[in-house]
Each structure stands twice: as structure tokens, then as C-alpha cells.
Design a protein around this motif. Structure first.
Motif, PDB file in Angstrom:
ATOM      1  N   TYR A 155       1.030  -1.194   0.106  1.00  0.00           N
ATOM      2  CA  TYR A 155       0.063   0.125  -0.127  1.00  0.00           C
ATOM      3  C   TYR A 155       0.682   1.244  -0.001  1.00  0.00           C
ATOM      4  O   TYR A 155       2.122   1.170   0.552  1.00  0.00           O
ATOM      5  CB  TYR A 155      -1.043   0.084   1.294  1.00  0.00           C
ATOM      6  N   ASN A 156       0.226   2.417  -0.522  1.00  0.00           N
ATOM      7  CA  ASN A 156       0.863   3.587  -0.227  1.00  0.00           C
ATOM      8  C   ASN A 156       0.219   4.420   0.939  1.00  0.00           C
ATOM      9  O   ASN A 156      -0.717   3.941   1.735  1.00  0.00           O
ATOM     10  CB  ASN A 156       0.444   4.522  -1.553  1.00  0.00           C
ATOM     11  N   GLU A 157       0.881   5.348   1.273  1.00  0.00           N
ATOM     12  CA  GLU A 157       0.438   6.137   2.532  1.00  0.00           C
ATOM     13  C   GLU A 157      -1.110   6.394   2.465  1.00  0.00           C
ATOM     14  O   GLU A 157      -1.509   7.018   1.412  1.00  0.00           O
ATOM     15  CB  GLU A 157       1.185   7.334   2.671  1.00  0.00           C
ATOM     16  N   GLY A 158      -1.941   6.346   3.367  1.00  0.00           N
ATOM     17  CA  GLY A 158      -3.331   6.607   3.071  1.00  0.00           C
ATOM     18  C   GLY A 158      -4.305   5.503   2.701  1.00  0.00           C
ATOM     19  O   GLY A 158      -5.478   5.611   2.827  1.00  0.00           O
ATOM     20  N   ASP A 159      -3.756   4.538   1.918  1.00  0.00           N
ATOM     21  CA  ASP A 159      -4.452   3.274   1.752  1.00  0.00           C
ATOM     22  C   ASP A 159      -5.159   2.447   2.701  1.00  0.00           C
ATOM     23  O   ASP A 159      -4.386   2.504   4.066  1.00  0.00           O
ATOM     24  CB  ASP A 159      -3.579   2.312   0.902  1.00  0.00           C
TER      25      ASP A 159
END
Ligand code: CA
Ligand code: CA
Ligand code: CA
Ligand code: CA
Length: 418
Positions: A59-63
């Protein structure tokens, strides 16, 4: 000064310091490179560990599992619930019994701490199991007001439901406390003697607004002009008519019904005046039923089951309309009150109801008739809705054609008691 001395002096003054400076510079950069290299390794290791902890979610940040469900998949014992306290950084929440939330898979059997209990049971917090409540004084634990004392006057504790329920001493669907408020007799089910039980009576203290209902129909010959016209009136209180909408639709055919008994008496008298035999009297009643209209307002009965949508016999008579089931309920009840052996027959296959009638004096058969046998008695098919289902025939004669005539092709009619 000799040339060798000059050379040494030059060496000590310039070459050595220069060499030292160069070495220091090399050492400095070499330290810098080593330092960078160590930090870089640590960063790399850190992000590598992140993937290692959850292979399913790059995941990316905020996912979260909510906004990036294809990337962030919760584990099997988890649900996606980012707002819940103690959800992990992907928003996945591990289901725990006893966390105060009823989650997927939590039932009163598996986790009564969260799912609660039914049927008056309570959850034992130590056992996490539904158990019978302990009653210190009485069992009305669901009535918070009466948890530790008896039910109030005119109520009795229902030990199965653990609740105080109103008494109905005369079983007239009108609780004692309401009888006292209203002024009706709590030991008399029909205080005003208008045949309507107090609980279903719009005016339980008085018979109300008598209304006269008139009927006429024809019977007696294949040719309309030679038929006999029959006519009668009955007077009913509005409370009686209103009660049909209020009473539970049970025991439709065999119930005590003084108004229907009055109609049966009138029918017998009309037939006697004509010196009809049993067959003609029967067909005169069938013609009466066939004179009613089909009730298109009730035609959409999908999803409803008999007898919830059926009329009481007198309800059909007063409305002069109904479905095939209503006509069949009405005629079988009326004919029974007139002394006939009539049954309510129904076919799920062709979605139709007719009566079955045991033979009486005057009916001749030729062997092509259809019937059903119950307890050794043959009940011949007779359709009280119409002779041919086209709905236009308003009279009939005593003819064998009537027996076994129904638009249903199948022979799958069954006897039903409703
Ligand atoms: Ca009562
Ligand atoms: Ca009463
Ligand atoms: Ca009454
Ligand atoms: Ca009344």
C-alpha cells in the motif's frame, strides 16, 4: 646549501603536509561514504520489513481496506472497519468476542456477550453462554418496573416470556384493565349482546346503527325468462360488519355466526316455498353465490396465504363480491348450516377453490363427474364462483353438468379446513 639539503627541505615543507592533507581529505570522504551507506541500508531494511509483515498489501500512504480494497485485504478473522478503535493501520479489525460489537459470525450460541440472548434467557458473562435468569422474587425480569415484585393488578406473569401480560378473564380479546376503563363486563365476552366480542366491537356498550342489506338473484331454468327471482333482506349492526375486518381470520367455515344462521334459515324457507328438493335448494344457493362479483381489488393476493386474505362468510355476503376462495368459504359454511355435507376444496396447481358436495336427493350423475373421496364419502366438484369461469352465468338449473365443472383440468383438489 647543497642541492640534497634543498630537496629535503622542500620535501618536509610541502610534500608531507600536502600528503597529510590529501590523506585527511580521502579519510573524510571515505567516512562520509561509509556513513551514507549504513543509513541507506537501514532505510532499505525498514521498507522491506513493511512488505514482509503484510505480503497482501503493497500500500501507499493513506491506503486502507476501505479505499483500496484490492490492495489491502483483511485476514480471514478480520473485518474491514477503519473507524473502529483498535483497527490496524490498514483499517482491518480482528473480531473478538466480548468487545461490545456484534460482528459477523457472532450469534447467541457462539458469543452471547456481543450477540445477546433471546427467549427470555440472559448471557452469563463468565460462561459466555445463554442461561435461564435467576428470579429472586418473580419472573418478570423483562418488565423493568416489576423486576423484583409481582405484576400489577389485572396482569399475570408469563414465566416463559418473563413479562407481565394483561389478563383477559372472559377471553374476548379485550384485556381486563381496558374493560374496567371502558365500563364493559370483564366476565362477559359480549357486554351489549350484539354477537360481537367486546375486543372487536367498535361500540362494546351498545348495538350500533342497524343497516339493511338486500339481495336478489335468479335460479330455476336454462332459459333466463323462466327463472325464478329470489329476494331477501337482512339487517346487521354496523359493529357486526366492522368486526369482520378486526377479527383474526381463523375458523372461517365452522364458526358460530348467528347472522349466517339467519341467512341459512331464509334460504331454507325460500326453497320450501318453491317445494324444491335438496338438489334444487343446493343449486339455488350456488346461484346466489354466482350472482356475486369477482373482487378485483383483492385479485393481487401474491405473497399472502389463506386464510389471511379470505373473507368471513357474512363478509362476502355483505360485500356481494369476493375471490373464488371467498365464495367457497361462504357457500361451504352456509350449506353446512343448512344441513349439507360440503367441503372446501382447493387446488394449488390451478390456483382455484371450489366446494365438494356429497350427494343429495335429486342429483343424477352419469359417471363423468369429478370428485374427491374423504373418509369414504365422495365429494363432487361444484364451482360456486361460476359455471364456466367466464363469469357471466347468473343462474343455473339442477343439471349434472354442474357437478365436476371447473376450469381446472387437473384433479389435484384437496380438502382444507379453514
Ligand atoms: Ca375481556
Ligand atoms: Ca368482556
Ligand atoms: Ca358486543
Ligand atoms: Ca356493539
Amino acid at each position: 646549501m647543497s642541492s640534497s639539503k634543498k630537496y629535503f627541505k622542500k620535501f618536509f615543507n610541502y610534500i608531507i603536509p600536502l600528503t597529510i592533507i590529501i590523506l585527511l581529505i580521502i579519510l573524510f570522504f571515505s567516512y562520509q561514504n561509509t556513513s551514507n551507506s549504513i543509513n541507506g541500508d537501514e532505510e532499505k531494511k525498514s521498507s522491506w520489513n513493511l512488505f514482509e509483515e503484510d505480503n497482501s498489501c503493497k500500500y501507499n500512504e493513506g491506503d486502507t481496506c476501505l479505499n483500496a480494497p484490492s490492495k489491502c485485504i483483511c485476514k480471514e478473522d478480520q473485518i474491514c472497519y477503519p473507524d473502529r478503535t483498535k483497527s490496524d493501520n490498514l483499517g482491518c479489525y480482528t473480531i473478538v468476542c466480548g468487545d461490545g460489537y456484534r460482528d459477523k459470525g457472532e450469534t447467541s450460541n457462539t458469543c452471547c456477550l456481543d450477540a445477546g440472548c433471546s427467549n427470555g434467557l440472559v448471557c452469563d458473562a463468565n460462561l459466555n453462554k445463554c442461561v435461564k435468569p435467576e428470579c429472586s422474587f418473580d419472573c418478570c425480569i423483562n418488565d423493568l418496573q416489576y423486576q423484583d415484585k409481582s405484576c400489577p393488578q389485572y396482569y399475570t406473569c408469563n414465566s416463559l416470556q418473563h413479562s407481565c401480560e394483561p389478563d383477559d378473564s372472559d377471553n374476548d380479546a379485550f384485556p381486563d384493565y381496558l374493560e374496567i376503563e371502558t365500563g364493559t363486563d370483564r366476565f362477559n365476552s359480549d357486554t351489549d349482546s350484539d354477537s360481537v366480542l367486546d375486543g372487536y366491537d367498535n361500540h362494546p356498550l351498545s348495538s350500533y346503527l342497524p343497516r339493511t342489506y338486500s339481495f336478489d338473484w335468479r335460479y330455476g331454468n336454462e332459459w333466463l325468462i323462466f327463472t325464478k327471482k329470489f329476494q331477501f333482506d337482512i339487517t346487521l349492526s354496523e359493529d357486526v360488519v366492522a368486526s369482520y375486518e378486526k377479527m383474526p381470520k381463523i375458523n372461517l367455515i365452522n364458526r358460530d355466526d348467528i347472522q349466517l344462521e339467519e341467512v341459512a334459515k331464509i334460504m331454507n324457507e325460500l326453497a320450501n316455498t318453491e317445494n324444491y328438493n335438496s338438489a334444487d335448494k343446493l343449486m339455488m344457493v350456488i346461484a346466489f353465490s354466482r350472482s356475486f362479483n369477482y373482487d378485483y381489488t383483492k385479485a393481487d393476493f401474491s405473497g399472502k396465504g389463506l386464510p389471511d386474505w379470505a373473507n368471513f362468510p357474512m363478509e362476502t355476503i355483505v360485500k356481494k363480491q369476493g375471490l373464488c376462495a371467498d365464495s367457497t368459504v361462504m357457500t361451504s359454511a352456509l350449506l353446512r348450516k343448512m344441513g349439507y355435507n360440503a367441503q372446501y376444496l382447493t387446488s394449488i396447481e390451478c390456483n382455484h377453490a371450489i366446494i365438494g358436495i356429497s350427494l343429495v336427493e335429486g342429483i343424477t350423475l352419469d359417471g363423468t363427474e369429478r370428485y374427491i373421496t374423504k373418509d369414504g364419502i365422495k365429494y363432487y366438484y361444484l364451482d360456486p364462483t361460476s359455471r364456466d369461469y367466464s363469469g357471466n352465468i347468473i343462474y343455473s338449473t339442477t343439471s349434472k353438468d354442474d357437478f365436476g365443472t371447473t376450469f381446472c383440468q387437473s384433479n389435484d383438489f384437496l380438502v382444507r379446513e379453514i
